[in-house]
Scaffold this active site. Structure first.
Site, PDB file in Angstrom:
ATOM      1  N   ARG A 104       0.877  -1.184   0.000  1.00 14.98           N
ATOM      2  CA  ARG A 104       0.000   0.000   0.000  1.00 14.98           C
ATOM      3  C   ARG A 104       0.903   1.220   0.000  1.00 14.98           C
ATOM      4  O   ARG A 104       1.697   1.423   0.925  1.00 14.98           O
ATOM      5  CB  ARG A 104      -0.919  -0.007   1.221  1.00 14.98           C
ATOM      6  CG  ARG A 104      -1.700   1.270   1.383  1.00 14.98           C
ATOM      7  CD  ARG A 104      -2.818   1.173   2.403  1.00 14.98           C
ATOM      8  NE  ARG A 104      -3.944   0.424   1.888  1.00 14.98           N
ATOM      9  CZ  ARG A 104      -5.177   0.487   2.386  1.00 14.98           C
ATOM     10  NH1 ARG A 104      -5.433   1.272   3.421  1.00 14.98           N
ATOM     11  NH2 ARG A 104      -6.150  -0.217   1.866  1.00 14.98           N
ATOM     12  N   HIS A 131      -7.408   0.717  -6.390  1.00 18.41           N
ATOM     13  CA  HIS A 131      -7.606  -0.159  -5.219  1.00 18.41           C
ATOM     14  C   HIS A 131      -8.271  -1.452  -5.720  1.00 18.41           C
ATOM     15  O   HIS A 131      -9.432  -1.732  -5.431  1.00 18.41           O
ATOM     16  CB  HIS A 131      -8.471   0.554  -4.173  1.00 18.41           C
ATOM     17  CG  HIS A 131      -8.441  -0.069  -2.816  1.00 18.41           C
ATOM     18  ND1 HIS A 131      -7.637  -1.164  -2.495  1.00 18.41           N
ATOM     19  CD2 HIS A 131      -9.113   0.245  -1.667  1.00 18.41           C
ATOM     20  CE1 HIS A 131      -7.830  -1.474  -1.225  1.00 18.41           C
ATOM     21  NE2 HIS A 131      -8.717  -0.647  -0.707  1.00 18.41           N
ATOM     22  N   GLN A 134     -10.151  -4.089  -3.294  1.00 16.81           N
ATOM     23  CA  GLN A 134     -11.457  -3.646  -2.803  1.00 16.81           C
ATOM     24  C   GLN A 134     -12.538  -3.961  -3.842  1.00 16.81           C
ATOM     25  O   GLN A 134     -13.619  -4.446  -3.504  1.00 16.81           O
ATOM     26  CB  GLN A 134     -11.420  -2.136  -2.526  1.00 16.81           C
ATOM     27  CG  GLN A 134     -12.752  -1.559  -2.099  1.00 16.81           C
ATOM     28  CD  GLN A 134     -13.210  -2.043  -0.740  1.00 16.81           C
ATOM     29  OE1 GLN A 134     -12.469  -1.988   0.213  1.00 16.81           O
ATOM     30  NE2 GLN A 134     -14.456  -2.525  -0.643  1.00 16.81           N
ATOM     31  N   ASP A 225     -17.262   7.032  -1.647  1.00 16.43           N
ATOM     32  CA  ASP A 225     -15.990   6.948  -0.912  1.00 16.43           C
ATOM     33  C   ASP A 225     -15.715   8.346  -0.354  1.00 16.43           C
ATOM     34  O   ASP A 225     -16.383   9.324  -0.728  1.00 16.43           O
ATOM     35  CB  ASP A 225     -14.877   6.487  -1.887  1.00 16.43           C
ATOM     36  CG  ASP A 225     -13.510   6.337  -1.222  1.00 16.43           C
ATOM     37  OD1 ASP A 225     -13.456   6.188   0.015  1.00 16.43           O
ATOM     38  OD2 ASP A 225     -12.492   6.383  -1.946  1.00 16.43           O
ATOM     39  N   CYS A 265     -16.488   1.606   0.432  1.00 14.27           N
ATOM     40  CA  CYS A 265     -15.302   0.794   0.734  1.00 14.27           C
ATOM     41  C   CYS A 265     -14.901   0.874   2.204  1.00 14.27           C
ATOM     42  O   CYS A 265     -14.245  -0.032   2.713  1.00 14.27           O
ATOM     43  CB  CYS A 265     -14.141   1.214  -0.163  1.00 14.27           C
ATOM     44  SG  CYS A 265     -13.752   2.972  -0.039  1.00 14.27           S
ATOM     45  N   ARG A 293     -13.913  -8.749   1.610  1.00 12.33           N
ATOM     46  CA  ARG A 293     -12.477  -8.540   1.392  1.00 12.33           C
ATOM     47  C   ARG A 293     -11.721  -9.831   1.710  1.00 12.33           C
ATOM     48  O   ARG A 293     -10.782 -10.213   1.026  1.00 12.33           O
ATOM     49  CB  ARG A 293     -11.948  -7.404   2.302  1.00 12.33           C
ATOM     50  CG  ARG A 293     -12.538  -6.024   2.044  1.00 12.33           C
ATOM     51  CD  ARG A 293     -12.163  -5.488   0.686  1.00 12.33           C
ATOM     52  NE  ARG A 293     -10.728  -5.460   0.468  1.00 12.33           N
ATOM     53  CZ  ARG A 293      -9.911  -4.471   0.870  1.00 12.33           C
ATOM     54  NH1 ARG A 293     -10.398  -3.429   1.500  1.00 12.33           N
ATOM     55  NH2 ARG A 293      -8.612  -4.515   0.597  1.00 12.33           N
TER      56      ARG A 293
HETATM   57  N1  NVA Z   1      -9.963   6.660  -1.535  1.00 12.93           N
HETATM   58  C1  NVA Z   1      -9.638   6.191  -0.204  1.00 12.93           C
HETATM   59  C2  NVA Z   1      -9.893   4.726  -0.105  1.00 12.93           C
HETATM   60  C3  NVA Z   1      -9.636   4.138   1.263  1.00 12.93           C
HETATM   61  C4  NVA Z   1      -9.906   2.649   1.314  1.00 12.93           C
HETATM   62  C5  NVA Z   1      -8.180   6.503   0.107  1.00 12.93           C
HETATM   63  O1  NVA Z   1      -7.325   6.298  -0.773  1.00 12.93           O
HETATM   64  O2  NVA Z   1      -7.895   6.961   1.202  1.00 12.93           O
HETATM   65  N1   CP Z   2     -11.373  -0.272   2.357  1.00 18.12           N
HETATM   66  C1   CP Z   2     -10.103  -0.360   2.799  1.00 18.12           C
HETATM   67  O1   CP Z   2      -9.165  -0.583   2.042  1.00 18.12           O
HETATM   68  O2   CP Z   2      -9.994  -0.184   4.136  1.00 18.12           O
HETATM   69  P1   CP Z   2      -8.622  -0.008   4.932  1.00 18.12           P
HETATM   70  O3   CP Z   2      -8.045   1.324   4.528  1.00 18.12           O
HETATM   71  O4   CP Z   2      -9.029  -0.040   6.376  1.00 18.12           O
HETATM   72  O5   CP Z   2      -7.696  -1.135   4.572  1.00 18.12           O
END
Ligand code: NVA
Ligand code: CP
Length: 312
Positions: A104, A131, A134, A225, A265, A293
């Site tokens: 990540r 992502h 997800q 989101d 998400c 997930r």
């Molecule tokens: N768009 C959000 C998704 C989190 C799962 C982010 O990147 O923070």
């Molecule tokens: N939806 C998702 O990826 O959640 P986290 O940021 O908690 O991993």
């Protein structure tokens, strides 16, 4: 069980998968969830996360444990990654220890560089661009609810961010129509939309608009989101008035199909992108979505790593 395999493959973008591969993964995920299939795979997964995570971190870990494997959580603040060791060095070293790694990070280029230098499979556990894990869980949730994707429309309302990108690609791959409604300056990247249109080959509607009501009309899945993603926290307050017309609330939901479900998400900012009433309401499937997930990623790990399969 399908014979489609992802043995040794990376998943950096949903566009790395074919329609047949996504269908096979969803089928395996459903079988694993129902207990019809069990897979043993005693490999080691590394998690290299440069951003916070609850769902992705825990669901990947539990999936690997349930497969009989192990997980090493490589918290950046306690590894040399946090002190700036170059990605090209970290990738070549972790390659010698791990069987697979989920990353990540911020830039998509970072994960592509890692994958170039590591021979082991690399999974995108979220970048600023996409992502994909997800969306595999989201597709599983939609399939569970409606049985298939035929004739369905998913509407994403909010920021044209990593989630929007992966949803556009995911819908193009499974043949579900997608409409994305964002403020004019926050649309998904045109290159990503063009890529999805090439995948969809005119079989699937891909609509990008600034009109949330038009996008929601008759839709079967309403998705949102956060308005400011990780790394954009300082922009959150100034974005609120821009994004307010894109809130998922009862008024927006009234434009959708009466049987429509609502996905997010998570984590959610209640009363910003989604109201408390909607996320807690009867059309919300966000907790099933979060659970999925685990099942989708277990299927992904098993298809990439292989393992001993037993079916009942
Ligand atoms: N768009 C959000 C998704 C989190 C799962 C982010 O990147 O923070
Ligand atoms: N939806 C998702 O990826 O959640 P986290 O940021 O908690 O991993």
């Amino acid at each position: 069980m399908s014979t489609v395999s992802l043995k040794g493959r990376d998943l950096l973008s949903l566009a790395d998968l074919t329609t047949e591969e996504v269908q096979a993964l969803l089928e395996l995920a459903a079988d694993l969830k129902a207990g019809r299939t069990k897979i043993r795979c005693d490999k080691v997964l590394g998690l290299v996360f440069q951003k916070a995570s609850t769902r992705t971190r825990v669901s990947f870990s539990v999936a690997m444990y349930q497969l009989g494997g192990q997980v090493i959580d490589l918290n950046v603040s306690s590894t040399q990654v946090g002190r700036g060791e170059p990605t090209i060095d970290t990738a070549r070293v972790l390659d010698r220890y791990l069987d697979i790694v989920a990353i990540r990070t911020f830039e998509q280029k970072e994960i592509e560089t890692f994958a170039h230098y590591a021979k082991i499979p690399v999974i995108n556990a979220l970048t600023d661009w996409e992502h994909p894990c997800q969306v595999l869980a989201d597709l599983l949730t939609v399939q569970e609810e409606f049985g298939s994707f035929d004739g369905l429309t998913l509407t994403y309302v909010g920021d044209g961010n990593n989630m929007a990108h992966s949803l556009i690609l995911g819908c193009a791959l499974v043949g579900m129509n997608i409409r994305v409604a964002t403020p004019p300056d926050y649309q998904p990247h045109p290159a990503l939309v063009a890529q999805a249109k090439a995948i969809a080959c005119d079989r699937t509607e891909i609509l990008i608009t600034d009109d949330p009501h038009l996008a929601a009309k008759g839709s079967h899945v309403i998705y949102t989101d956060v308005w400011a993603s990780m790394g954009q926290e300082e922009l959150a307050t100034s974005r609120v008035p821009v994004f307010q017309p894109y809130q998922v609330n009862d008024a927006l939901l009234s434009h959708a199909d009466p049987q429509a479900i609502v996905l997010h998400c998570l984590p959610a900012h209640r009363e910003e992108e989604i109201t408390d009433a909607v996320i807690e309401g009867p059309q919300s499937r966000v907790w099933d979505e979060a659970e999925n997930r685990l099942h989708a990623q277990k299927a992904l790990l098993a298809m990439i790593l292989g393992g001993e399969v037993s079916s009942s």
